[in-house]
Design an enzyme around this catalytic site. Structure first.
Site, short mmCIF file in Angstrom:
data_model
loop_
_atom_site.label_atom_id
_atom_site.label_comp_id
_atom_site.label_asym_id
_atom_site.label_seq_id
_atom_site.Cartn_x
_atom_site.Cartn_y
_atom_site.Cartn_z
N TRP A 1 -3.14 24.44 5.61
CA TRP A 1 -2.75 23.02 5.43
C TRP A 1 -1.91 22.53 6.60
O TRP A 1 -1.04 23.26 7.09
CB TRP A 1 -1.92 22.93 4.15
CG TRP A 1 -1.00 21.75 4.06
CD1 TRP A 1 0.21 21.60 4.68
CD2 TRP A 1 -1.20 20.55 3.31
NE1 TRP A 1 0.76 20.39 4.35
CE2 TRP A 1 -0.08 19.72 3.52
CE3 TRP A 1 -2.23 20.09 2.47
CZ2 TRP A 1 0.05 18.47 2.93
CZ3 TRP A 1 -2.09 18.84 1.88
CH2 TRP A 1 -0.97 18.04 2.10
N ASN B 1 0.47 18.80 7.71
CA ASN B 1 0.78 17.37 7.54
C ASN B 1 1.40 16.81 8.81
O ASN B 1 0.76 16.91 9.88
CB ASN B 1 1.50 17.04 6.23
CG ASN B 1 2.76 17.77 5.90
OD1 ASN B 1 2.74 18.93 5.59
ND2 ASN B 1 3.89 17.10 5.94
N ASP B 2 2.56 16.24 8.79
CA ASP B 2 3.06 15.41 9.89
C ASP B 2 2.96 16.05 11.28
O ASP B 2 3.27 17.23 11.45
CB ASP B 2 4.56 15.12 9.73
CG ASP B 2 4.95 14.69 8.35
OD1 ASP B 2 4.07 14.50 7.51
OD2 ASP B 2 6.16 14.55 8.12
N GLN C 1 3.64 20.09 10.77
CA GLN C 1 4.02 20.69 9.49
C GLN C 1 2.86 21.56 9.04
O GLN C 1 1.70 21.08 8.99
CB GLN C 1 4.29 19.58 8.46
CG GLN C 1 5.55 18.79 8.73
CD GLN C 1 6.79 19.60 8.34
OE1 GLN C 1 7.14 19.68 7.19
NE2 GLN C 1 7.45 20.19 9.33
N PHE D 1 11.20 21.36 7.83
CA PHE D 1 10.58 20.05 7.70
C PHE D 1 10.47 19.36 9.06
O PHE D 1 10.86 19.91 10.09
CB PHE D 1 11.38 19.19 6.72
CG PHE D 1 10.98 19.37 5.27
CD1 PHE D 1 10.33 20.52 4.84
CD2 PHE D 1 11.28 18.39 4.32
CE1 PHE D 1 9.96 20.69 3.51
CE2 PHE D 1 10.92 18.54 2.99
CZ PHE D 1 10.26 19.69 2.58
N ARG E 1 16.61 13.53 6.46
CA ARG E 1 15.59 14.31 7.20
C ARG E 1 14.89 13.54 8.32
O ARG E 1 15.12 12.38 8.54
CB ARG E 1 14.55 14.86 6.23
CG ARG E 1 13.75 13.83 5.45
CD ARG E 1 12.73 14.56 4.55
NE ARG E 1 12.02 13.65 3.68
CZ ARG E 1 12.46 13.30 2.48
NH1 ARG E 1 13.61 13.75 2.00
NH2 ARG E 1 11.74 12.45 1.75
N GLU F 1 10.41 7.68 5.48
CA GLU F 1 10.28 8.98 6.16
C GLU F 1 9.93 8.79 7.64
O GLU F 1 9.42 7.76 8.06
CB GLU F 1 9.21 9.81 5.46
CG GLU F 1 9.57 10.10 4.00
CD GLU F 1 8.65 11.09 3.32
OE1 GLU F 1 7.42 10.89 3.34
OE2 GLU F 1 9.16 12.07 2.76
N TRP G 1 -0.09 11.27 1.54
CA TRP G 1 0.24 12.03 0.32
C TRP G 1 -0.65 11.71 -0.88
O TRP G 1 -1.03 12.62 -1.61
CB TRP G 1 1.72 11.85 -0.03
CG TRP G 1 2.56 12.53 1.00
CD1 TRP G 1 3.37 11.95 1.93
CD2 TRP G 1 2.65 13.94 1.24
NE1 TRP G 1 3.95 12.90 2.74
CE2 TRP G 1 3.53 14.14 2.32
CE3 TRP G 1 2.07 15.06 0.65
CZ2 TRP G 1 3.84 15.40 2.82
CZ3 TRP G 1 2.37 16.31 1.14
CH2 TRP G 1 3.24 16.47 2.21
#
Ligand code: FRU
Length: 508
Positions: free
Chosen positions: A36, A38-39, A55, A98, A167, A223, A306
């Site tokens: 997987w 993500n960002d 990520q 993160f 974050r 975010e 998401w």
């Protein structure tokens, strides 16, 4: 000394990356090795190459304890995979490393700042987490976490915040050598603040200002902030959670938003005057930018978001990819995105059709096209493919009721971009793309023609479609799980219109 968690993750990636053939991946969009992603994280120019981290959870195609994956590129399009960079292996990041960012240091080393997530409870549960900002330093391949991490803690701020929502540091250095970071925090009242801190050495940080505070009106946590000067305007990019839709914008729950305004760096006063969704498709989130050595501001996003992230089609061996790098400009006070110019040298086999008539009745320009009486669709020789750059210019909107452009099509599959001039509405719809879940598959966007003309540029790369409308005034991004044999492109009109079509294969 490499930690056990990092060694294990690297070994896992090395073993399982062999299960995925290059043909199963996009050609020029970055994917994770396995599992997987993500960002995008740590997008930076280091020792004359672009570096991109992301990520990463290598062990499965769902989100898990976050690691950082890594790749580098000379042209932003062909990526060389590098060993996995960070694993959650310290008390302060035991629940995950993160999102964060990167910068080249004076001594030639590469600095990463990321959010470490740890638990306030013994059982390491998610109920009560603490987020802090941490450093790692490396040579472009291997990175070591700073021994005195974390360097920014919730208690270092002059006001109270929620420990669990602190974050996504984005760092940059000013010409005078000052280090800057923007971060997102939530107050106990659940207002989101984008804050600015400064430092002389990237280790000791001082809180400077709250650049902006959102009081629920525009969602909860914003975010992944990014804050930069672009064509004389100050841009803040954020990805707000749980934001209410407005007209055709912000329907995703997790959205992306560009605020454009003015900024006084002496008083830290930021006044946004324009707000917009960054991408009006379905799959785009958490973008991050870089300023290139030739002065271009380039943005890359996570080509997913998401709400759909739990719907990896059965059998996929990796899930998640990053978007095409996009050059950003301000035109007429608005954010404009164009595919990076590096793409142009990969355009091969041009097929250029001028003044093609598309009609509703006994359709189209028969000289040039092949009209199918049953589907009322017209195909043109050479206009097809799944790794392409195609621009359609709609030159006459006066007698057009609806235009449909169908891509990634065969008898069972298609993804449609349609336009209704009367309503000034464009729709991107992948309901029939072969995606097996009944999730959101279409989005509308408001598009005004420019001087009576509409242009749509389609960038396709096996598993995605990114459209750039009217020179990048709006974009729409969707991922496609359509079999590669579905490569037809068809045109249909209600009413009639005249098109120019310019199509290239993208060859690497
Ligand atoms: C955005 C985000 C960030 C966080 C990361 C976790 O997509 O939620 O806020 O740092 O993803 O993977």
């Amino acid at each position: 000394m490499m930690s056990d968690n990092l060694r294990m993750a690297r070994e896992f990636e090395e073993t399982h990356i062999r299960d995925i053939s290059e043909e199963e991946r996009p050609v020029f969009h970055l994917t994770g090795g396995v599992g997987w992603i993500n960002d995008p994280n740590g997008f930076s120019f280091f020792q004359n190459e672009y570096h991109m981290f992301y990520q990463y959870y290598p062990y499965d195609t769902i989100w898990g304890a976050m690691h950082w994956g890594h790749a580098k590129s000379k042209d932003l399009l062909t990526w060389e995979r590098l060993p996995l960079t960070l694993a959650p292996d310290e008390e302060y990041d035991a629940l995950g490393c993160f999102s964060g960012s990167a910068w080249e240091m004076d001594d030639g080393r590469h600095l990463l700042m990321y959010t470490g997530v740890s638990s306030l409870e013994q059982d390491q549960s998610w109920k009560n987490v603490r987020q802090t900002q941490c450093l790692a330093v490396g040579d472009g391949v291997n990175y070591e976490k700073y021994s005195s991490n974390p360097v920014i803690r919730p208690e270092d701020l002059p006001f109270e915040i929620r420990m669990s929502d602190f974050r996504d540091p984005k760092i940059w250095r000013e010409k005078d050598g000052t280090w800057n970071v923007v971060l997102s925090v939530m107050t106990p009242e659940q207002n989101c603040r984008i804050i600015l801190l400064k430092s002389r050495d990237a280790v000791q940080w001082n809180y400077c200002a709250t650049l902006i505070e959102s009081t629920h009106a525009l969602g909860g946590m914003w975010e992944c902030p990014d804050f930069f000067l672009l064509d004389g305007k100050q841009v803040l990019l954020v990805s707000p959670i749980a934001m209410e839709p407005e007209d055709h914008e912000f329907h995703a729950g997790h959205n992306t938003m560009a605020l454009i305004g003015s900024y006084n760096p002496d008083t830290y006063e930021y006044i946004p005057s324009e707000k917009r969704q960054i991408d009006n498709g379905i799959d785009f989130y958490a973008p991050q930018t870089i300023l290139t050595p030739d002065g271009r501001r380039i943005m890359i996003g996570w080509m997913q978001a998401w709400p759909n992230s739990k719907f990896a089609p059965p059998g996929v061996k990796y899930f998640g990819q990053l978007s095409l790098p996009r050059e950003l400009y301000i035109r007429d006070g608005k954010l404009v995105q164009e595919p990076v110019k590096e793409l142009l040298s990969h355009r091969k086999n041009p097929v250029i059709l001028k003044d093609v008539h598309i009609r509703e009745d006994q359709n189209s320009d028969c000289e040039k096209g092949l009209y199918d009486i049953h589907s009322r669709q017209t195909a043109f020789p050479g206009i097809e493919g799944r790794v392409i750059d195609m621009t359609v210019t709609v030159k006459d909107l006066s007698r057009l009721k609806k235009l449909d452009i169908r891509v990634a099509a065969d008898t069972e599959h298609h993804t449609d971009v349609s336009y209704v001039p009367k309503r000034e509405l464009m729709r991107i719809d992948r309901s029939h793309s072969g995606y097996l879940f009944d999730i959101v598959h279409s989005r509308d966007m408001h598009i005004c023609p420019e001087n009576g003309v509409l242009t749509i540029r389609f960038i396709m790369d096996r598993h995605s479609l990114e459209i750039f409308i009217n020179g990048g005034e709006r974009t729409g991004t969707v991922v496609l799980f359509t079999p590669q044999k579905a490569k037809g492109i068809f045109f249909a009109a209600e009413g009639e219109t005249v098109l120019d079509i310019e199509k290239y294969d993208l060859v690497f």
